[in-house]
Write a protein that holds these residues in place. Structure first.
Motif: not given
Length: 219
Positions: A68, A70-71, A98, A112, A115-116, A119-120
């Motif tokens: 993932d 996103a991390e 996503p 959430r 942000q995801q 992030a990606v």
């Protein structure tokens, strides 16, 4: 016959494609291995990665990676896998994003999901590109980076988390091109319209039926 006018050099060229399990990312990753380029197929879905590699012309040239993006730790793990398997990356394609739901409009999208999406698309794209560029610059090697943005980087989509992430990515491409270009690293954006790749999820039977009809029409 090569797909490209200037074939890749399998002895020099390697690639990393995010979102390689689906849609445009999958097609690009498959085209790269078809040209003899050792390529990391990165995706959040192990099933999609396996299917994409299995359907490739040269599956033996593919390196699977699942995580993932996103991390940030996952981004670092992806870089470590690419270094260990291929000894460096010359071509980077950032297609991961996503899925989008029509229900996530400006009055409904939660923090959430917001942000995801950023992030990606943005954070992972920047982190991966910068780290790969540092490696190329240190080795005095040329490279090319490709980011998938969207027509909605400049046109409202009623999905603000998606449109703003793609708009920021469009500017990131310009910033990176300005900085990396002097080191012989090209940075470009691919700006696709709608494709039948499951990027938008309506979360209903009606939405599934719409997607099926669109696929048959080739939209």
């Amino acid at each position: 016959m090569s797909l490209f006018s200037t074939p890749f050099d399998p002895a020099r060229d390697t690639a990393l494609v995010t979102g390689a399990g689906n849609g445009i990312g999958r097609a690009i990753a498959q085209a790269l291995v078809g040209e003899g380029v050792r390529t990391v197929f990165a995706d959040i879905s192990a099933e999609r990665v396996s299917a994409a590699i299995g359907a490739s012309k040269r599956p033996e040239l593919a390196v699977p990676w699942v995580g993932d993006l996103a991390e940030l730790d996952a981004c670092d793990a992806l870089l470590a896998t690419a270094d260990a398997a291929l000894g460096g990356i010359t071509h980077f394609v950032h297609s991961a994003s996503p899925p989008r739901r029509e229900a996530d409009h400006a009055l409904a999208v939660d923090r959430r999901i917001w942000q995801q999406m950023h992030a990606v698309n943005l954070d992972a794209g920047f982190h991966l590109a910068r780290e790969l560029a540092k490696r190329l610059i240190a080795a005095k090697r040329p490279g090319s980076f490709l980011f998938l943005t969207s027509l909605h980087a400049g046109t409202p989509r009623n999905l603000p988390h998606y449109s703003t992430a793609k708009a920021a990515m469009a500017m990131l491409v310009k910033e990176l091109a300005k900085t990396f270009g002097r080191h012989d690293i090209r940075v470009n954006a691919l700006v696709p319209g709608a494709i039948a790749a499951g990027g938008v999820r309506r979360g209903s039977r009606a939405g599934a039926a719409h997607s099926a009809r669109a696929s048959r029409r080739g939209q």
